[in-house]
Structures are given as C-alpha cells and as structure tokens.
Motif scaffolding. Structure first.
Motif, PDB file in Angstrom:
ATOM      1  N   GLN A   1      -4.186  -7.550   1.122  1.00 53.97           N
ATOM      2  CA  GLN A   1      -3.288  -6.413   1.299  1.00 53.97           C
ATOM      3  C   GLN A   1      -2.524  -6.545   2.610  1.00 53.97           C
ATOM      4  O   GLN A   1      -1.335  -6.224   2.693  1.00 53.97           O
ATOM      5  CB  GLN A   1      -4.057  -5.097   1.274  1.00 53.97           C
ATOM      6  CG  GLN A   1      -3.141  -3.860   1.276  1.00 53.97           C
ATOM      7  CD  GLN A   1      -2.316  -3.757   0.000  1.00 53.97           C
ATOM      8  OE1 GLN A   1      -2.875  -3.661  -1.085  1.00 53.97           O
ATOM      9  NE2 GLN A   1      -0.996  -3.803   0.137  1.00 53.97           N
ATOM     10  N   PHE A   2      -3.205  -7.006   3.648  1.00 57.02           N
ATOM     11  CA  PHE A   2      -2.516  -7.237   4.911  1.00 57.02           C
ATOM     12  C   PHE A   2      -1.423  -8.275   4.723  1.00 57.02           C
ATOM     13  O   PHE A   2      -0.285  -8.072   5.174  1.00 57.02           O
ATOM     14  CB  PHE A   2      -3.480  -7.719   5.997  1.00 57.02           C
ATOM     15  CG  PHE A   2      -2.767  -8.161   7.251  1.00 57.02           C
ATOM     16  CD1 PHE A   2      -2.421  -7.227   8.223  1.00 57.02           C
ATOM     17  CD2 PHE A   2      -2.402  -9.492   7.441  1.00 57.02           C
ATOM     18  CE1 PHE A   2      -1.717  -7.625   9.355  1.00 57.02           C
ATOM     19  CE2 PHE A   2      -1.699  -9.898   8.568  1.00 57.02           C
ATOM     20  CZ  PHE A   2      -1.364  -8.962   9.536  1.00 57.02           C
TER      21      PHE A   2
ATOM     22  N   SER B   1       0.830  -1.189   0.000  1.00 62.17           N
ATOM     23  CA  SER B   1       0.000   0.000   0.000  1.00 62.17           C
ATOM     24  C   SER B   1       0.871   1.248   0.000  1.00 62.17           C
ATOM     25  O   SER B   1       2.035   1.225   0.383  1.00 62.17           O
ATOM     26  CB  SER B   1      -0.898  -0.002   1.238  1.00 62.17           C
ATOM     27  OG  SER B   1      -0.134   0.037   2.417  1.00 62.17           O
TER      28      SER B   1
ATOM     29  N   ASN C   1      -0.401   0.672   9.909  1.00 64.52           N
ATOM     30  CA  ASN C   1      -0.731   0.176   8.574  1.00 64.52           C
ATOM     31  C   ASN C   1      -1.327  -1.227   8.642  1.00 64.52           C
ATOM     32  O   ASN C   1      -2.317  -1.533   7.964  1.00 64.52           O
ATOM     33  CB  ASN C   1       0.523   0.158   7.692  1.00 64.52           C
ATOM     34  CG  ASN C   1       0.967   1.549   7.285  1.00 64.52           C
ATOM     35  OD1 ASN C   1       0.176   2.482   7.243  1.00 64.52           O
ATOM     36  ND2 ASN C   1       2.254   1.688   6.986  1.00 64.52           N
TER      37      ASN C   1
ATOM     38  N   ASP D   1       1.564  -6.639   2.818  1.00 67.98           N
ATOM     39  CA  ASP D   1       2.276  -5.635   3.608  1.00 67.98           C
ATOM     40  C   ASP D   1       3.035  -6.280   4.764  1.00 67.98           C
ATOM     41  O   ASP D   1       4.186  -5.924   5.044  1.00 67.98           O
ATOM     42  CB  ASP D   1       1.295  -4.595   4.154  1.00 67.98           C
ATOM     43  CG  ASP D   1       0.816  -3.624   3.086  1.00 67.98           C
ATOM     44  OD1 ASP D   1       1.337  -3.677   1.949  1.00 67.98           O
ATOM     45  OD2 ASP D   1      -0.078  -2.813   3.384  1.00 67.98           O
TER      46      ASP D   1
ATOM     47  N   ASP E   1      -4.997  -2.459   7.327  1.00 68.10           N
ATOM     48  CA  ASP E   1      -5.024  -3.334   6.157  1.00 68.10           C
ATOM     49  C   ASP E   1      -6.100  -4.407   6.271  1.00 68.10           C
ATOM     50  O   ASP E   1      -6.443  -4.844   7.383  1.00 68.10           O
ATOM     51  CB  ASP E   1      -3.671  -4.034   5.993  1.00 68.10           C
ATOM     52  CG  ASP E   1      -2.650  -3.198   5.251  1.00 68.10           C
ATOM     53  OD1 ASP E   1      -3.036  -2.180   4.639  1.00 68.10           O
ATOM     54  OD2 ASP E   1      -1.462  -3.558   5.289  1.00 68.10           O
ATOM     55  N   LYS E   2      -6.559  -4.864   5.131  1.00 64.00           N
ATOM     56  CA  LYS E   2      -7.556  -5.928   5.114  1.00 64.00           C
ATOM     57  C   LYS E   2      -7.178  -6.975   4.064  1.00 64.00           C
ATOM     58  O   LYS E   2      -6.568  -6.661   3.044  1.00 64.00           O
ATOM     59  CB  LYS E   2      -8.953  -5.378   4.803  1.00 64.00           C
ATOM     60  CG  LYS E   2      -9.465  -4.364   5.820  1.00 64.00           C
ATOM     61  CD  LYS E   2     -10.873  -3.901   5.479  1.00 64.00           C
ATOM     62  CE  LYS E   2     -11.335  -2.786   6.419  1.00 64.00           C
ATOM     63  NZ  LYS E   2     -11.296  -3.191   7.832  1.00 64.00           N
TER      64      LYS E   2
ATOM     65  N   THR F   1       2.289   2.167   3.367  1.00 62.67           N
ATOM     66  CA  THR F   1       3.390   1.298   3.775  1.00 62.67           C
ATOM     67  C   THR F   1       4.651   1.647   3.027  1.00 62.67           C
ATOM     68  O   THR F   1       5.745   1.674   3.590  1.00 62.67           O
ATOM     69  CB  THR F   1       3.027  -0.177   3.524  1.00 62.67           C
ATOM     70  OG1 THR F   1       1.877  -0.504   4.296  1.00 62.67           O
ATOM     71  CG2 THR F   1       4.167  -1.093   3.912  1.00 62.67           C
TER      72      THR F   1
END
Length: 251
Positions: A136-137, A4, A128, A140, A132-133, A7
């Motif tokens: 994406q989590f 992201s 972050n 990252d 995040d979800k 991040t």
C-alpha cells in the motif's frame, strides 16, 4: 493496488496544484500579505530583472515541495518493498536537496521569505505515507508523487516561458530537469495508475487556499535545510544544469 481512502481524499485537489500559484497568499519580506489578483504584477525591480508575484510564489512553492517530498523520499528508501520504489526515494532526496540549496541562495537576493513547513495538504500526504505499510505504501507513494509532479511540471513551464527574472528562470530550468526525473522514477516503479493520476491532475480545485499555503515561519527560527544524508550516493540523479541558479546580476 488502489490508493487508500485517506490518500484519495488528499488527492482530490490534484488539479489544484497547477493553479495554486494563482491563489497562494504568502507573506514575504516585501510586505505582500494578500491573495494575488494579478500574478503578472511586478512587486520588485531587482538587478536580476523584475520580480512578479508569480515568480515569488514559484520560489516559495519549490521550497514547500521539497519540505514534504524529501522526507517522502527518505520514507521510500526505508519502507519501499521494491528496488524501484527505493530508488525513486533516493532521487527525491538528492534532487530536492539541490533545489533547496538554490531556493536558499536566491531567496535572500530577491527578498523572499521561505517556508519552514509544508502546506497542510502536503503534511497530509506525509501522514498517509507514515501510516501506510507494505505494498500500500508503494502504491500510494508512486501515484501521489506522480500526480503532484505532473501538476507542478505545467507550472514550471509557464514560469519558464514568462519570467523576466534571471534567478527565477534559472530555478525553473533546474526544477524542470529535477521534476522530469522524478516523474520518470515514479513511472519506473510500474505502479502508476495513469487514468487515476490524469483525472486527479485535471480535477478542479476543492480545497481552500489555507490548505495549499505553507505556514508562515516563526520570526528568528533557524532555517530548515534539506541536504543529502552522509553516505547516500548521488550518482545518476539529475540535479539541474551545473551551477544554477547563480545570483549574478543581469548587467
């Protein structure tokens, strides 16, 4: 999935982690209040060998790393969408509990004040992760932790090869085992973008020292301890050589 934007902004100082020790200004019980100009300068002669500014800063840095990586691991166990991400989170929690116990054991012996909060930069990483979800989590988490562990791995090697203090040397041995395991776990997720991670590890420092220095703990505040949650399995997680570090004098 790419990292992201927030991040990526936080990761801009990935390369700074390997040189953070040279700029870390952290007050200790020894009264050192200013940025170190010579990391090899001896600040105390102890029964475990001389303690340099680099040695002291290394203990502080290991403690600070655990203060954000352990909760990151907990988030991974909760939010990770794959078994590999959740397993990497377990390794973070277990490994940093062991390192934290060692830091809390040797710090009083060496008159080192430990932080109770991570650095502002590290707090940004955590923020972050919390926002995040889904995938994406996962991305990252794997890339941020692979970058930070890759950077500190070089610092561990330097401390291990130069320190004359047996307690710091034992901590470096332990950190070497734990950090290498964490690097391996991030790579096992299959999500690491090595081109991006290698770039971030070698990028020049771009944040002021205040962003990579842990806040000073408040006098009298209880010491935060990192522990393995009840019921969390520890099997298969390297935590360093058995019994290290032990506050045994050099002789």
């Amino acid at each position: 999935m790419p990292l992201s934007r927030s991040t990526l902004g936080s990761l801009a100082v990935g390369g700074a982690l390997a040189t953070t020790l040279a700029a870390l200004a952290y007050p200790s019980m020894l009264g050192i209040q200013t940025t170190a100009s010579n990391q090899a300068r001896i600040i105390a002669n102890t029964q475990w060998g001389p303690l340099t500014e680099a040695d002291r800063n290394f203990v502080v840095f290991v403690r600070s790393a655990g203060l954000w990586e352990s909760p990151s691991g907990s988030l991974a166990m909760q939010k990770g969408t794959t078994p590999a991400v959740r397993e990497a989170g377990r390794h973070l929690v277990v490994g940093h509990a062991a390192l934290d116990a060692s830091c809390r054991t040797i710090a009083p012996e060496l008159n080192i004040t430990l932080p109770d909060q991570p650095t502002p930069q590290q707090q940004g990483f955590l923020a972050n992760f919390r926002s995040d979800k889904g995938k994406q989590f996962d991305s990252d988490f794997a890339n941020t932790l692979r970058m930070t562990h890759g950077s500190i791995f070089n610092v561990i090697a330097k401390i291990r090869s130069t320190t004359e203090n047996t307690l710091v040397r034992a901590l470096a041995d332990q950190a070497n085992d734990v950090v290498l395991d964490h690097i391996t776990q991030m790579e096992k997720t299959g999500l690491v973008d090595f081109n991006q991670v290698n770039f971030q590890e070698t990028a020049p420092p771009k944040l002021p020292a205040a962003q990579v220095t842990p806040p000073v703990p408040q006098p009298g505040a209880p010491l935060v301890t990192l522990t393995v949650p009840p019921g969390l399995a520890t099997d298969g997680v390297p935590t360093g050589p058995a019994g290290t570090p032990s506050p045994s004098p050099t002789g």
